[in-house]
Design an enzyme around this catalytic site. Sequence first.
Site, PDB file in Angstrom:
ATOM      1  N   ALA A  34      37.488  39.171  13.177  1.00 38.33           N
ATOM      2  CA  ALA A  34      36.650  40.313  12.801  1.00 38.33           C
ATOM      3  C   ALA A  34      37.342  41.645  13.107  1.00 38.33           C
ATOM      4  O   ALA A  34      37.494  42.499  12.224  1.00 38.33           O
ATOM      5  CB  ALA A  34      35.313  40.231  13.523  1.00 38.33           C
ATOM      6  N   LYS A  81      44.132  32.554   8.280  1.00 42.05           N
ATOM      7  CA  LYS A  81      43.692  33.950   8.214  1.00 42.05           C
ATOM      8  C   LYS A  81      44.851  34.906   7.945  1.00 42.05           C
ATOM      9  O   LYS A  81      44.710  35.858   7.179  1.00 42.05           O
ATOM     10  CB  LYS A  81      42.971  34.332   9.510  1.00 42.05           C
ATOM     11  CG  LYS A  81      41.610  33.687   9.605  1.00 42.05           C
ATOM     12  CD  LYS A  81      40.889  34.107  10.877  1.00 42.05           C
ATOM     13  CE  LYS A  81      39.534  33.385  10.925  1.00 42.05           C
ATOM     14  NZ  LYS A  81      38.809  33.676  12.180  1.00 42.05           N
ATOM     15  N   ASP A 125      40.532  36.932  20.795  1.00 41.27           N
ATOM     16  CA  ASP A 125      39.224  36.526  21.272  1.00 41.27           C
ATOM     17  C   ASP A 125      39.332  35.876  22.638  1.00 41.27           C
ATOM     18  O   ASP A 125      38.416  35.231  23.096  1.00 41.27           O
ATOM     19  CB  ASP A 125      38.577  35.553  20.276  1.00 41.27           C
ATOM     20  CG  ASP A 125      39.426  34.310  20.060  1.00 41.27           C
ATOM     21  OD1 ASP A 125      40.528  34.224  20.661  1.00 41.27           O
ATOM     22  OD2 ASP A 125      39.012  33.425  19.307  1.00 41.27           O
ATOM     23  N   PHE A 127      41.007  35.919  26.795  1.00 44.12           N
ATOM     24  CA  PHE A 127      41.469  36.705  27.903  1.00 44.12           C
ATOM     25  C   PHE A 127      42.943  36.484  28.213  1.00 44.12           C
ATOM     26  O   PHE A 127      43.668  37.408  28.553  1.00 44.12           O
ATOM     27  CB  PHE A 127      40.617  36.269  29.086  1.00 44.12           C
ATOM     28  CG  PHE A 127      40.574  37.295  30.122  1.00 44.12           C
ATOM     29  CD1 PHE A 127      39.976  38.515  29.862  1.00 44.12           C
ATOM     30  CD2 PHE A 127      41.159  37.073  31.350  1.00 44.12           C
ATOM     31  CE1 PHE A 127      39.957  39.489  30.815  1.00 44.12           C
ATOM     32  CE2 PHE A 127      41.138  38.054  32.304  1.00 44.12           C
ATOM     33  CZ  PHE A 127      40.534  39.253  32.045  1.00 44.12           C
ATOM     34  N   THR A 129      45.436  35.771  26.202  1.00 44.38           N
ATOM     35  CA  THR A 129      46.304  36.522  25.291  1.00 44.38           C
ATOM     36  C   THR A 129      46.254  38.015  25.624  1.00 44.38           C
ATOM     37  O   THR A 129      47.275  38.698  25.594  1.00 44.38           O
ATOM     38  CB  THR A 129      45.883  36.281  23.827  1.00 44.38           C
ATOM     39  OG1 THR A 129      45.773  34.886  23.613  1.00 44.38           O
ATOM     40  CG2 THR A 129      46.895  36.850  22.852  1.00 44.38           C
ATOM     41  N   CYS A 166      46.008  49.925  33.532  1.00 40.67           N
ATOM     42  CA  CYS A 166      46.180  48.848  32.548  1.00 40.67           C
ATOM     43  C   CYS A 166      44.974  47.919  32.604  1.00 40.67           C
ATOM     44  O   CYS A 166      44.070  48.116  33.412  1.00 40.67           O
ATOM     45  CB  CYS A 166      47.490  48.108  32.806  1.00 40.67           C
ATOM     46  SG  CYS A 166      47.414  46.932  34.168  1.00 40.67           S
ATOM     47  N   CYS A 181      32.850  36.349  20.885  1.00 41.30           N
ATOM     48  CA  CYS A 181      31.831  36.249  19.837  1.00 41.30           C
ATOM     49  C   CYS A 181      31.139  34.895  19.804  1.00 41.30           C
ATOM     50  O   CYS A 181      30.005  34.783  19.389  1.00 41.30           O
ATOM     51  CB  CYS A 181      32.457  36.527  18.484  1.00 41.30           C
ATOM     52  SG  CYS A 181      33.079  38.198  18.368  1.00 41.30           S
TER      53      CYS A 181
HETATM   54 ZN   LIG Z   1      47.651  47.863  36.187  1.00 38.67          ZN
END
Ligand SMILES: [Zn+2]
Length: 339
Positions: A34, A81, A125, A127, A129, A166, A181
Amino acid sequence: MDERYSRQVLFPGIGKDGQAKIRKKHVLIIGAGALGSGNAEILTRAGVGKITIVDRDYVEASNLQRQQLYTEADVAEKLPKAAAAEKRLTAINSDVEIKAIIGDVTPEFLEELIADVDVMIDATDNFETRMMMNDAAQKYNVPWIYGACVGSFGMSFSIIPGKTPCLNCLLRTIPLQGMTCDTGGIIAPTVQMVISHQTVEALKMLVEDWEAVRTSFVSFDLWRNQYSSMKMSKAKFAGCASCGEERTYPYLDRDNMTKTTVLCGRDTVQIRPAAVMEVSLEQLATQLRTLGYEVKGNPYLLSVEMGSERMVIFQEGRALVHGTKDVTHAKTIYQRIMG
Ligand SMILES: [Zn+2]
């Protein structure tokens, strides 16, 4: 300058110089779901020089409600996709060099991809990655834009290496898990709002208007009419393993990636997350209950009922998925909950 971009050139924040800069830049979009669809479409229309988009999934019927690049024909063909996105984006603007990659993002692959990138966009989608992207962005000094949504709730944050905190820093103050999602359903306006926040930041970065880049963490709930913008300048952590003084980029280390083991004779898969994870079970339990899950727990673990499976999550992020021997399936379940 082309008639094509005339309205954008008329906009004072961009102008002729800005447009010329946009034409020379390379944007990397991780994910073509999305958020990836919308980001890619807007930036393609804006005339970015080159767009690389990476995705490991294929188009399914349940995507069509919000993933704006795809059609029923793509579903019928089960097109990856990335391939479907490339076809559509090229039809929208043949000036833009579109590079679509079908595949999983690993640390080595990401380090290769990011080399000549000007801006990276989070449209993933999960964490794991995102944390990998966070480390790569710091290591190669590439600004990137975090975005996530579930239900009517969305959030976004711009990360500029050397300037802003970060994503790893942010985790110390904001619980970002449970934001996918699959867990709580999603409505398209939420996606569009996050896309707007991400693409406007991307445009600012592409024209190098660093002063204009938003430094606050924005979150909103479109259904409940809530909007918040939190200052994050104090969230930068000197001891951060990703952006601190003695950084180690733990998420670029393959050994720290999620490890899965099928537990013998128990119909159970054990999943160990990437290292340096500390889960607030209390926060996670509250979040999961809000999303409608049945959660039981004690100070050491949470047990979550998920249809035919049950997942037990420990404080260090380790989990046991009961009711399956399928490692890929177990990992999907894990990422649904842990983001
Ligand atoms: Zn940091």
